[in-house]
Design an enzyme around this catalytic site. Structure first.
Site, PDB file in Angstrom:
ATOM      1  N   GLN A 144     -12.672  19.556   8.687  1.00 44.11           N
ATOM      2  CA  GLN A 144     -12.556  19.977  10.289  1.00 44.11           C
ATOM      3  C   GLN A 144     -13.958  19.730  11.023  1.00 44.11           C
ATOM      4  O   GLN A 144     -15.147  19.641  10.315  1.00 44.11           O
ATOM      5  CB  GLN A 144     -12.578  21.718  10.101  1.00 44.11           C
ATOM      6  CG  GLN A 144     -11.447  22.341   9.490  1.00 44.11           C
ATOM      7  CD  GLN A 144      -9.934  21.868  10.267  1.00 44.11           C
ATOM      8  OE1 GLN A 144     -10.220  21.499  11.487  1.00 44.11           O
ATOM      9  NE2 GLN A 144      -8.786  21.527   9.516  1.00 44.11           N
ATOM     10  N   TYR A 186       0.397  19.677   2.985  1.00 43.48           N
ATOM     11  CA  TYR A 186      -0.707  18.680   3.573  1.00 43.48           C
ATOM     12  C   TYR A 186      -2.073  19.266   3.205  1.00 43.48           C
ATOM     13  O   TYR A 186      -2.961  19.728   4.235  1.00 43.48           O
ATOM     14  CB  TYR A 186      -0.497  18.944   5.137  1.00 43.48           C
ATOM     15  CG  TYR A 186       0.976  18.578   5.553  1.00 43.48           C
ATOM     16  CD1 TYR A 186       1.183  17.286   5.716  1.00 43.48           C
ATOM     17  CD2 TYR A 186       1.592  19.747   5.756  1.00 43.48           C
ATOM     18  CE1 TYR A 186       2.738  17.051   6.008  1.00 43.48           C
ATOM     19  CE2 TYR A 186       3.059  19.280   6.213  1.00 43.48           C
ATOM     20  CZ  TYR A 186       3.609  18.313   6.360  1.00 43.48           C
ATOM     21  OH  TYR A 186       4.831  17.716   6.649  1.00 43.48           O
ATOM     22  N   GLU A 238      -0.741  16.803  -1.094  1.00 40.87           N
ATOM     23  CA  GLU A 238      -1.446  15.928  -0.327  1.00 40.87           C
ATOM     24  C   GLU A 238      -1.156  14.289  -0.682  1.00 40.87           C
ATOM     25  O   GLU A 238      -1.168  13.942  -1.686  1.00 40.87           O
ATOM     26  CB  GLU A 238      -3.185  16.335  -0.451  1.00 40.87           C
ATOM     27  CG  GLU A 238      -3.915  15.458   0.426  1.00 40.87           C
ATOM     28  CD  GLU A 238      -3.662  15.179   1.827  1.00 40.87           C
ATOM     29  OE1 GLU A 238      -3.594  14.198   2.257  1.00 40.87           O
ATOM     30  OE2 GLU A 238      -3.466  16.064   2.296  1.00 40.87           O
ATOM     31  N   ASP A 261      -0.729  22.547   7.166  1.00 39.87           N
ATOM     32  CA  ASP A 261      -1.683  22.110   8.030  1.00 39.87           C
ATOM     33  C   ASP A 261      -1.300  20.671   8.231  1.00 39.87           C
ATOM     34  O   ASP A 261      -1.878  19.800   7.822  1.00 39.87           O
ATOM     35  CB  ASP A 261      -3.129  22.309   7.465  1.00 39.87           C
ATOM     36  CG  ASP A 261      -4.161  21.932   8.577  1.00 39.87           C
ATOM     37  OD1 ASP A 261      -3.805  21.712   9.654  1.00 39.87           O
ATOM     38  OD2 ASP A 261      -5.188  21.788   8.184  1.00 39.87           O
ATOM     39  N   CYS A 314      -2.589  21.494  15.195  1.00 39.36           N
ATOM     40  CA  CYS A 314      -3.428  20.940  16.277  1.00 39.36           C
ATOM     41  C   CYS A 314      -2.950  20.365  17.511  1.00 39.36           C
ATOM     42  O   CYS A 314      -3.598  20.086  18.505  1.00 39.36           O
ATOM     43  CB  CYS A 314      -4.278  19.980  15.379  1.00 39.36           C
ATOM     44  SG  CYS A 314      -3.655  18.466  14.929  1.00 39.36           S
TER      45      CYS A 314
END
Length: 442
Positions: free
Chosen positions: A264, A297, A320, A369, A396
């Site tokens: 992040q 993810y 992932e 995510d 997002c």
């Protein structure tokens, strides 16, 4: 009024308009002669002169505010030199931060209602600052630049691949100073990272030209695919400052990450999201002592660590596709019992409809995510049918989040929480956080 067959092009015209509400993507809506105009640099209620700079010849066009005739009380002096010079970075630096969060909440709510068909109690959803960190500048610990022919680093002009070399206020000053001192030469993409131990890392590689944003692009997923291909052509990073690994601390966990591994960008976001996930997991209805949790993810395992904090007996599968990120899981979680890292695309991990394959049991809780394009309808439908109790979605992009959550709502799931996190100050970007409970929960 434009007729159905009339070809029209307002490019270059200056129109005096009254600005309406905010739109997905950060622009504000205005109308003229039956057409919608998305204007950059406006605020709801203002009377402005807008230069039309992008007209596809349909029922809408785009423009940039050139003069404010009647200003909104929410307007402040733009505080980002790069944005003031036309860069696409801090597109809301002319809006009071409190008002910007209100606009973000309206966009989240509007997208949830329109795309997700989700009923909400009000016209907006709450948007909070991450971990109480209300800084509007120097909050970014991961940043990228491109150098021009003169070797000076800059950021892209809005809706263009041209460079603006005025400084953006987002990145931590220590990163900016290290990047300027590196003098990597012309035609380079530069990556600057500030670790949680205070060390600054700088790397660079060949810059691959990026075409201006295509508003007619087929999908966000297609754009992401093109981005990955462009990065692959750019080649490996050459490190010029700092060590090869970046230190990250969240709660009692420490990660050793490669410089280009995803993390992040906001200095307080990772810890804030981890706290939200831990709270959501701990509050899952009927949660047992050894719940099965899928972290999709999952990156380097930030949310998996939060799950184990909330439910130490959880059996967690991290899915992932990035080898770089997944390889860093062990640095924070070590050989933690019940943690199963899986390198795969989420779609491949889930298999086809009705295909259980080698899946590690149906999950009690799923955390996802996904990238900006979201998980997609197919993935969400499969999760809706397999997950026993709760799904936590961190997104997002408001439109993608609304679509994904809408799939669950249509399948009978209940929204327990929906709010935003202002993790990208001075911009229209907002992180959405949604918690949904299964109709089958006990």
């Amino acid at each position: 009024m434009m007729t159905k067959n009339e070809k029209i092009d307002w490019t270059g015209r200056v129109l005096r308009l009254r600005v309406e509400g905010p739109a997905q993507g950060g622009e504000f809506v205005a109308r003229h002669e039956g057409r919608v105009l998305f204007c950059r640099g406006g605020i709801t209620g203002e009377l402005v002169d807008v230069l039309v700079d992008d007209d596809p010849g349909k029922g809408f066009c785009r423009g940039t505010v050139r003069k404010v005739i009647e200003a909104s009380p929410d307007r402040i002096a733009p505080y980002c030199p790069a944005a003031a010079a036309g860069a696409g970075c801090c597109d809301w630096s002319h809006i009071r931060p409190e008002s910007a969060r209100e606009f973000s909440g309206r966009i989240l709510a509007e997208q949830a209602r329109r795309i997700g068909r989700i009923e909400l109690p009000g016209e907006t959803v709450p948007v909070e600052v991450p971990a109480g960190d209300d800084a509007t500048t120097r909050w970014r610990t991961v940043a990228r630049w491109v150098t021009g022919p003169d070797g000076v680093p800059g950021v892209r002009r809005a809706r263009s691949h041209e460079l603006v070399t005025e400084a953006c206020v987002q990145s931590d000053q220590r990163i900016l100073e290290a990047v300027l001192a590196a003098r990597v030469g012309p035609g380079r993409e530069v990556l600057g990272v500030l670790g949680d131990d205070g060390e600054v890392h700088v790397a660079h590689r060949a810059s691959v030209d990026q075409a201006p944003r295509n508003r007619q692009r087929r999908s966000r997923q297609a754009a992401a695919t093109r981005g990955r291909a462009r990065h692959a052509r750019a080649g490996a990073w050459e490190l010029v400052a700092g060590r090869t690994t970046v230190v990250r601390h969240v709660r009692d966990h420490t990660w050793q990450l490669p410089i280009d591994a995803f993390w992040q960008a906001h200095r307080s976001a990772a810890g804030h999201y981890a706290d939200l996930v831990a709270t959501a997991v701990a509050g899952t209805p009927g949660l047992g002592d050894e719940p099965v949790v899928w972290d999709l993810y999952g990156g380097a395992g930030l949310f998996s660590a939060a799950v184990l904090d909330a439910a130490p007996g959880a059996r967690v599968t991290i899915v992932e596709s990035s080898t770089t990120s997944l390889g860093a899981v062990g640095s924070a979680l070590g050989e933690a019992a019940g943690v199963n890292p899986v390198r795969a695309r989420v779609e491949d991990f889930l298999g086809g409809p009705g295909d259980s394959g080698d899946l590690p049991g149906d999950p009690d809780v799923v955390i996802l995510d996904p990238p900006r394009g979201g998980a997609g309808i197919d993935v969400m439908e499969r999760l809706a049918g397999r997950t026993a109790s709760r799904i936590v979605h961190v997104g997002c992009d408001p439109a993608s989040l609304a679509r994904d959550v809408g799939v669950l709502v249509a399948a009978g799931w209940t929204v327990a929480d929906l709010h935003g996190v202002a993790a990208f100050p001075a911009t229209h970007h907002v992180e959405g956080f949604a918690v949904l409970d299964s109709p089958r929960r006990t």
